[in-house]
Write a protein that holds these residues in place. Sequence first.
Motif, short mmCIF file in Angstrom:
data_model
loop_
_atom_site.label_atom_id
_atom_site.label_comp_id
_atom_site.label_asym_id
_atom_site.label_seq_id
_atom_site.Cartn_x
_atom_site.Cartn_y
_atom_site.Cartn_z
N UNK A 279 78.01 17.35 83.66
CA UNK A 279 77.08 18.47 83.80
C UNK A 279 75.80 18.10 83.06
N UNK A 280 74.66 18.45 83.64
CA UNK A 280 73.37 18.23 82.99
C UNK A 280 72.79 19.60 82.70
N UNK A 281 72.51 19.88 81.44
CA UNK A 281 72.11 21.24 81.06
C UNK A 281 70.93 21.21 80.09
N UNK A 282 70.19 22.31 80.08
CA UNK A 282 69.25 22.54 78.99
C UNK A 282 70.06 23.06 77.79
N UNK A 283 69.51 22.88 76.61
CA UNK A 283 70.35 23.12 75.42
C UNK A 283 70.58 24.60 75.11
N UNK A 284 69.82 25.50 75.75
CA UNK A 284 70.03 26.92 75.47
C UNK A 284 71.11 27.56 76.33
N UNK A 285 71.80 26.77 77.16
CA UNK A 285 72.88 27.32 78.00
C UNK A 285 74.02 27.83 77.10
N UNK A 286 74.50 29.03 77.41
CA UNK A 286 75.62 29.61 76.66
C UNK A 286 76.91 28.87 77.06
N UNK A 287 77.74 28.56 76.08
CA UNK A 287 78.96 27.79 76.34
C UNK A 287 79.80 28.39 77.48
N UNK A 288 80.04 29.70 77.42
CA UNK A 288 80.90 30.33 78.44
C UNK A 288 80.29 30.23 79.84
N UNK A 289 78.97 30.30 79.90
CA UNK A 289 78.29 30.18 81.19
C UNK A 289 78.58 28.80 81.77
N UNK A 290 78.53 27.78 80.93
CA UNK A 290 78.84 26.43 81.43
C UNK A 290 80.31 26.32 81.82
N UNK A 291 81.20 26.88 81.00
CA UNK A 291 82.64 26.82 81.34
C UNK A 291 82.87 27.41 82.72
N UNK A 292 82.23 28.58 82.99
CA UNK A 292 82.46 29.26 84.28
C UNK A 292 81.83 28.48 85.43
N UNK A 293 80.65 27.92 85.18
CA UNK A 293 79.98 27.14 86.25
C UNK A 293 80.80 25.89 86.57
N UNK A 294 81.35 25.26 85.55
CA UNK A 294 82.17 24.06 85.78
C UNK A 294 83.40 24.44 86.61
N UNK A 295 84.01 25.60 86.29
CA UNK A 295 85.22 26.04 87.01
C UNK A 295 84.92 26.24 88.50
N UNK B 157 66.29 29.92 73.62
CA UNK B 157 66.88 30.96 74.48
C UNK B 157 66.40 30.90 75.93
N UNK B 158 65.19 30.39 76.17
CA UNK B 158 64.71 30.35 77.56
C UNK B 158 65.00 29.00 78.23
N UNK B 159 65.57 28.08 77.46
CA UNK B 159 65.95 26.78 78.06
C UNK B 159 67.43 26.85 78.43
N UNK B 160 67.71 27.71 79.42
CA UNK B 160 69.11 28.02 79.72
C UNK B 160 69.50 27.64 81.15
N UNK B 161 68.90 26.56 81.67
CA UNK B 161 69.23 26.14 83.04
C UNK B 161 70.37 25.13 83.05
N UNK C 240 65.35 25.39 64.28
CA UNK C 240 65.79 25.63 65.67
C UNK C 240 66.85 26.73 65.68
N UNK C 241 66.78 27.59 66.69
CA UNK C 241 67.80 28.63 66.87
C UNK C 241 68.45 28.52 68.23
N UNK C 242 69.79 28.53 68.23
CA UNK C 242 70.55 28.66 69.47
C UNK C 242 71.06 30.09 69.54
N UNK C 243 72.39 30.25 69.56
CA UNK C 243 72.97 31.58 69.67
C UNK C 243 73.17 32.28 68.33
#
Length: 465
Positions: A113-129, A98-102, A75-78
């Motif tokens: 937060x409920x996320x797909x596993x390809x979400x980038x950490x910073x994207x989640x941090x910003x969405x949570x904010x 990489x395409x499971x980024x919702x 498996x590959x993430x970032x």
Amino acid sequence: MAQVRQLSADSPVTEALRAALGEDCVLLGDAVTGRSAGIWRTDNIRAQVLVRPRTTDEVSRAMSVCHEHGQPVVAHGGLTGLVESGLTTEAEVVVSLERMNAIEAINPLERTAVVQSGVILQVLQEAAAEHGLMFPLDLGARGSCTIGGNISTNAGGNRVIRYGMMRDMVLGLEAVLADGTVVTSMNQMIKNNAGYDLKQLFIGTEGTLGIVTRAVLRCRESVDAQPTLLVGIATFDKLVAFLKAVDRGLRGCLSAFEVMWNDYYKLVTTPPAKNRPPLPQDYAYYVLVEAMGADQTLVEAVVHTALDAELIADAVVANSEAQRRQLWALRDDVEQAFQFAPVFLFDVSLRIPFMADYVEQVHASLQTTFPDARNFTLGHMGDGNLHFAIAVGDDSPDTRRQVERCVYEPLAAIGGSVSAEHGVGLEKKPYLHIARSESEVELMRVLKRALDPKGLLNPGKIFDL
Ligand SMILES: Cc1cc2nc3c(=O)[nH]c(=O)nc-3n(C[C@H](O)[C@H](O)[C@H](O)COP(=O)(O)OP(=O)(O)OC[C@H]3O[C@@H](n4cnc5c(N)ncnc54)[C@H](O)[C@@H]3O)c2cc1C
């Protein structure tokens, strides 16, 4: 162990993957081997086939095909992992998330937060904010690493002292087993003691027991104030006393206690580094203290008390967001060590009372073996976690082993660990016995055989079967 063989565009497993998922989901040849094997690496992916599913169902179908063909999968993430746990051979298939980024949902009331596993950490941090929340995991690779990678490595980072590691932020998850079975454990509650907590099988196991596809994560209320300061300290005893004083004085608000040894501080505050020293360069230790949610006057009072008690010799408190970022930029500028490339990076864990002697021992044995060695030391010291960036002039396998022995061997006598937060991968596999007992490793093998009897998921990583 799975059978090893070279894969090609027209091999039966490739054909079967294309038939099961569609051509768009399966990359071949240069589209795969043209990709870097990982951050700070100079080599490329060796696998010839890369699958890019969009849903859990597609991951499941891919794994069913691979299981039927006895096909090993990584498996590959970032690809920001630092222990060679995402490396591939020509015989393996990559499943990239990489395409499971919702981001499927953020629930401000329940702080989840409920996320797909390809979400980038910073994207989640910003969405949570944007929802008035904070996702507390934070690390230098935030802009590239994924939630799936964070889960699979049980990532730590800068705020473990207050919020724990990734394990403490995962309420539930969904994973696909080696045979394609989907295990859905999307628990949304903080408490659930109904039987085994199966999500733990997939946290920190580096993709060897399943592919994480979705997760329910625990967020926190965001905080307005983030007082941050840098202090200079003369001795290790004072450093330890300051940790206790600041933790007590900040009344539960201490969120980071990041220590830089003098060698690292000089490195990141001297040209060609772009940052200049906010404090003189002659203290033995520098600590970056962050107190999320604390009142600035409380922080300043704690600093004055520590100065009066001569625990700390000097301090600078950030008075703006820009200054706060400047202080963090020093801590995060690990790449300066690459001036002396090749560099070996280490991540070890040990009890704080052993730390000063241990670091001395590592320095001394390195100097004996490599008189020109450079060793830059820093770490999430409040968690007992140290990092070394060591340069000795070459990176031949023989040299690597000698340097590793200098760092890892002294850990055995003090009950330390060869991995605090980065995992084991291939890089630390020869040293797993220093951190884990024989019975622990044997139980790991039992679990691996039970969940992945054909040995298809990330084979050869962490331990041999
Ligand atoms: C500048 C920098 C700073 C860093 N700071 C820290 C730090 O402070 N703390 C820390 O803990 N780490 C740190 N790291 C290491 C790294 O960022 C983390 O290990 C991160 O969690 C890896 O995420 P990734 O998505 O890049 O995973 P990858 O590198 O892609 O994969 C890592 C492992 O997880 C597996 N994996 C990936 N995704 C999945 C999935 N969905 N399901 C199953 N297995 C999967 C892979 O097979 C591999 O074994 C740092 C790295 C860099 C470059």
